[in-house]
Design a protein around this motif. Structure first.
Motif, short mmCIF file in Angstrom:
data_model
loop_
_atom_site.label_atom_id
_atom_site.label_comp_id
_atom_site.label_asym_id
_atom_site.label_seq_id
_atom_site.Cartn_x
_atom_site.Cartn_y
_atom_site.Cartn_z
N ASP A 109 0.96 -1.25 0.10
CA ASP A 109 0.08 0.16 -0.02
C ASP A 109 0.75 1.30 0.00
O ASP A 109 0.60 2.43 -0.59
CB ASP A 109 -0.91 0.00 1.46
N GLU A 110 1.96 1.21 0.76
CA GLU A 110 2.71 2.38 0.76
C GLU A 110 3.50 2.64 -0.45
O GLU A 110 3.44 3.84 -0.94
CB GLU A 110 4.00 2.02 1.79
N LEU A 111 3.85 1.59 -1.28
CA LEU A 111 4.57 1.93 -2.60
C LEU A 111 3.45 2.26 -3.60
O LEU A 111 3.88 3.12 -4.49
CB LEU A 111 5.23 0.57 -3.05
N LEU A 112 2.15 1.72 -3.52
CA LEU A 112 1.36 2.07 -4.72
C LEU A 112 0.74 3.55 -4.46
O LEU A 112 0.62 4.45 -5.45
CB LEU A 112 0.04 1.43 -4.46
N LEU A 114 3.04 5.75 -3.33
CA LEU A 114 4.26 6.51 -3.50
C LEU A 114 4.28 6.83 -5.07
O LEU A 114 4.56 7.89 -5.56
CB LEU A 114 5.55 5.80 -3.21
N VAL A 115 3.91 5.66 -5.79
CA VAL A 115 3.87 5.89 -7.29
C VAL A 115 2.66 6.35 -7.94
O VAL A 115 2.47 6.46 -9.02
CB VAL A 115 4.10 4.61 -8.00
N GLY A 116 1.62 6.85 -7.04
CA GLY A 116 0.39 7.24 -7.60
C GLY A 116 -0.77 6.45 -8.02
O GLY A 116 -1.40 6.67 -8.89
N LEU A 117 -0.71 5.33 -7.32
CA LEU A 117 -1.71 4.15 -7.81
C LEU A 117 -2.53 3.76 -6.66
O LEU A 117 -2.64 2.40 -6.54
CB LEU A 117 -0.86 2.91 -8.42
N THR A 118 -2.72 4.62 -5.53
CA THR A 118 -3.45 4.14 -4.44
C THR A 118 -4.89 3.37 -4.89
O THR A 118 -5.50 4.16 -5.91
CB THR A 118 -3.79 5.44 -3.47
N GLY A 119 -5.22 2.48 -4.36
CA GLY A 119 -6.41 1.67 -4.73
C GLY A 119 -6.63 0.81 -5.92
O GLY A 119 -7.39 0.35 -6.38
N TYR A 120 -5.25 0.70 -6.59
CA TYR A 120 -5.11 -0.11 -7.82
C TYR A 120 -4.75 -1.70 -7.33
O TYR A 120 -4.46 -2.11 -8.34
CB TYR A 120 -4.20 0.40 -8.65
N GLN A 121 -4.91 -1.97 -6.05
CA GLN A 121 -4.20 -3.21 -5.66
C GLN A 121 -4.91 -4.50 -6.23
O GLN A 121 -4.21 -5.38 -6.79
CB GLN A 121 -4.43 -3.62 -4.16
#
Length: 334
Positions: A109-112, A114-121
Motif C-alpha cells: 500500500d505504501e509503494l502504490l 508513492l507511485v500514484g496508484l492508491t486503490g489499484y491493488q
C-alpha cells in the motif's frame, strides 16, 4: 557505488571499454548516449547479468564484482516493465517482497501510494495504461528497498506526451524514495529531467560526466555537441561575457574569456522582425509547440525556430535574432 576499469566483451567486440563511474548515496545518474553505444550493457554488467572481462564494482567496502545477481541488493526496471499478466497489481508488487523473503506489513500500500496508484491493488495489470504499468514495475523494484535501482530505457515505449509527464513524476519519485539510481536513456531531455549527474557514452566509453547544466552548456567535443543538438559549430572570441563570431555577437555571461568553439542549437536563432540577421527560408517543419526553419544566410544554412502563428513559408525572407540559451561552448579553449 564505485565502478572501475569495467570492460565487457562479446567475442572480438568490446561493448564497454574501461569505464569508471561513481554513484553517490541517493544520487540519480543518467547514462546517456545513442543506440548501440554500450550503455545498456554497462547497466546489465552492474546488475550482474553480463560478465565483465575486466574491472571491479564496489559498494562501499563490499566487492560486488563476482557476487550473484540476487545478492547485490539491486532493483531492475526494464523498458517493457516485464510484469506478470496473471497477477493483479498488488500481486506483482508482492512478488518483489516474496523474492527477498520480506513480509508485506503495509509495504505494498505504501509503494502504490508513492507511485500514484492508491486503490489499484486489485486491478489486472493488463487493464492498465503503459504509464501505469511502468509505475507498477517501479513499485515492484522498490519493494525490497534496494540500495541501487537500475532503469533501462524505462520510458521509451511510451508516447512523447506521456513520456514527458512520467519523467517528471519519476524524478520526484526517485528523490522521495531516496534510492540511488542509474538510468539508461538515449533522450537528453529525459536524462536532464531525471538525473543529478549525466554520464555521456559513445562507442563503449564514457566521454563526459557532469551536471545537466555542465554537459548541456559545455559539451566536451564536437561529436558530443552534435548529439546534444548543436547543428552549427563556429569559432568565437569571448570577452567580458560577449561572444563575437562571423554571424555577429551575443551575450553569454557564463562563458569564460578566450578563443572558443561555440555550438548553435536551433533555438539559438529565432525568427524576429527586428532581428539583425537577414536570410531566406529554405525549409520548415512543424514541431509540437514551434516551427523549425532552415534558413539560407549569405555564407551558410542554419537552423532556427519560429512561433507556429507567424512562421514564414519556404522562399520567403526572414530576420533572425540570437537567443543565448541556444548556445554552448564546445571542447577545450583554443
Amino acid at each position: 557505488m564505485r565502478i572501475r576499469n569495467l570492460t565487457v566483451q562479446f567475442g572480438q567486440t568490446t561493448a564497454v571499454n574501461d569505464v569508471d563511474l561513481d554513484i553517490g548515496d541517493g544520487e540519480v545518474v543518467a547514462l546517456l548516449g545513442p543506440s548501440g553505444c554500450g550503455k545498456s550493457t554497462l547497466l546489465r554488467a552492474v546488475a550482474g547479468l553480463e560478465p565483465q572481462a575486466e574491472g571491479s564494482i564496489h559498494w562501499g567496502d563490499e566487492d560486488l564484482t563476482k557476487m550473484p545477481v540476487h545478492k547485490r541488493g539491486i532493483g531492475l526496471v526494464f523498458q517493457d516493465g516485464q510484469l506478470f499478466p496473471h497477477r493483479d497489481v498488488a500481486g506483482n508488487v508482492k512478488f518483489g517482497l516474496r523474492m527477498h523473503k520480506i513480509k508485506d506489513d503495509g509495504r505494498v500500500d505504501e509503494l502504490l501510494d508513492l507511485v500514484g496508484l492508491t486503490g489499484y491493488q486489485k486491478r489486472r495489470v493488463t487493464q492498465l495504461s503503459g504509464g501505469e504499468q511502468q509505475r507498477v514495475a517501479l513499485a515492484r523494484a522498490l519493494a525490497p528497498k534496494p540500495r541501487l535501482l537500475l532503469l533501462d530505457e524505462p520510458l521509451s515505449a511510451l508516447d512523447r506526451a506521456l513520456r514527458e509527464q512520467l519523467a517528471l513524476d519519476l524524478a520526484r519519485l526517485l528523490r522521495k524514495a531516496g534510492t540511488s539510481a542509474l538510468v539508461v536513456t538515449h533522450d537528453h531531455d529525459e536524462a536532464f529531467t531525471l538525473a543529478d549527474r549525466v554520464a555521456l557514452m559513445r562507442r563503449g566509453k564514457i566521454v563526459h560526466t557532469g551536471t545537466a547544466e555542465q554537459v548541456w552548456r559545455h559539451p566536451v567535443d564536437e561529436a558530443t555537441a552534435i548529439f546534444l543538438g548543436c547543428g552549427t559549430i563556429l569559432r568565437a572570441e569571448i570577452r567580458n561575457g560577449t561572444a563575437r563570431f562571423d554571424l555577429g555577437e551575443v551575450k553569454i555571461p557564463w562563458a569564460p574569456d578566450g578563443r572558443h568553439q561555440i555550438g548553435l542549437r536551433p533555438n539559438a536563432l529565432v525568427a524576429d522582425k527586428e532581428g539583425p540577421l537577414y536570410g531566406e527560408v529554405s525549409g520548415r517543419v512543424h514541431r509540437r509547440d514551434h516551427v523549425r526553419l532552415l534558413v539560407k544566410l549569405e555564407h551558410r544554412e542554419v537552423d532556427a525556430v519560429a512561433s507556429i502563428a507567424d512562421a514564414p513559408e519556404p522562399g520567403h525572407p526572414v530576420r533572425l535574432r540570437f537567443d543565448a540559451d541556444g548556445f554552448a561552448l564546445v571542447g577545450p579553449r583554443e
